[in-house]
Design an enzyme around this catalytic site. Sequence first.
Site, short mmCIF file in Angstrom:
data_model
loop_
_atom_site.label_atom_id
_atom_site.label_comp_id
_atom_site.label_asym_id
_atom_site.label_seq_id
_atom_site.Cartn_x
_atom_site.Cartn_y
_atom_site.Cartn_z
N ASP A 197 9.80 17.11 18.70
CA ASP A 197 10.73 16.93 17.58
C ASP A 197 10.16 15.89 16.63
O ASP A 197 9.14 15.28 16.88
CB ASP A 197 12.10 16.47 18.10
CG ASP A 197 11.99 15.13 18.84
OD1 ASP A 197 12.11 14.09 18.19
OD2 ASP A 197 11.76 15.14 20.07
N ASP A 234 11.84 13.10 15.76
CA ASP A 234 12.72 11.94 15.91
C ASP A 234 13.82 12.05 14.85
O ASP A 234 14.26 13.15 14.53
CB ASP A 234 11.90 10.64 15.82
CG ASP A 234 12.60 9.48 16.53
OD1 ASP A 234 12.93 9.63 17.73
OD2 ASP A 234 12.81 8.44 15.90
#
Length: 292
Positions: A210, A212
Amino acid sequence: MGETVIGVIGGSGVYDIDGLENPTWQTITTPWGEPSDQVLSGVLDGVKMVFLPRHGRGHTLSPSTVPYRANIDALKRVGVTDLISVSACGSFREEMAPGDFVVIDQFIDRTFARDKSFFGTGCVAHVSVAHPTCPRLGKACHEAAQTAGINVHQGGTYLAMEGPQFSTLAESKMYREVWGADVIGMTNMPEAKLAREAELCYASVAMITDYDSWHPDHGEVDVMDIIRTLTGNAQKARTLVSQLPGLLGRTREPCPHGCDRALEYAILTQAPHRDPELVAKLDAVAGRVLNG
């Protein structure tokens, strides 16, 4: 010249190694408590390999409760010479996208609730972690990832946070814009420091799940998105690991970067003043220098 024994610590989603000959789960006893799980030993392409699931099979341990000292001691105790960490992480860089891998070469340690050294009162030691990963082993991991068709980045700074919560937006922006970190995770510290104290060559392969919370198009971390990406990353990681025996070979020379001699001048406590109980606990980690 010695025998190569490759160790792999598997992170989120990586709970075994494909293709091992004569795979055997063993219980290893350490003076630092129980490791995260049994270790899986076997042979892959003629090279001995040992696997340890960092969070335990079934993912029962949080980043803060992983028994890092017991894990490193157990792997050293069974003869591991070259240790590869595989772990999930978030990215602070647009070009380091979910599904990419990063071969880490630096860390910023923001953990605070973990035992970070094998040494202490009664046997004091100071090792250098200026360069906390082994360049030789990192190069092999990078080559293995390329051979496996993985989009991989050579070099990156890993911000190790305590967790288990993900970052606030303010923290994410600070780590990215002010501190210059490239990825963020929760498990590579104190693992890398302990591996250095145990004189193990250590490389970290971070699997991006991802962006973040800093990314304007992604917002907060979505756990369901992470799990979907983890599934794909886990198979990529197993493919990467399968390339390592051919790259590292059955035998090894002393590490050209001195990882396997990190304790040579590190222990400051003079022999008559060392705590016998602590010295006994250090038999696997530091036996080369304490008993030499």
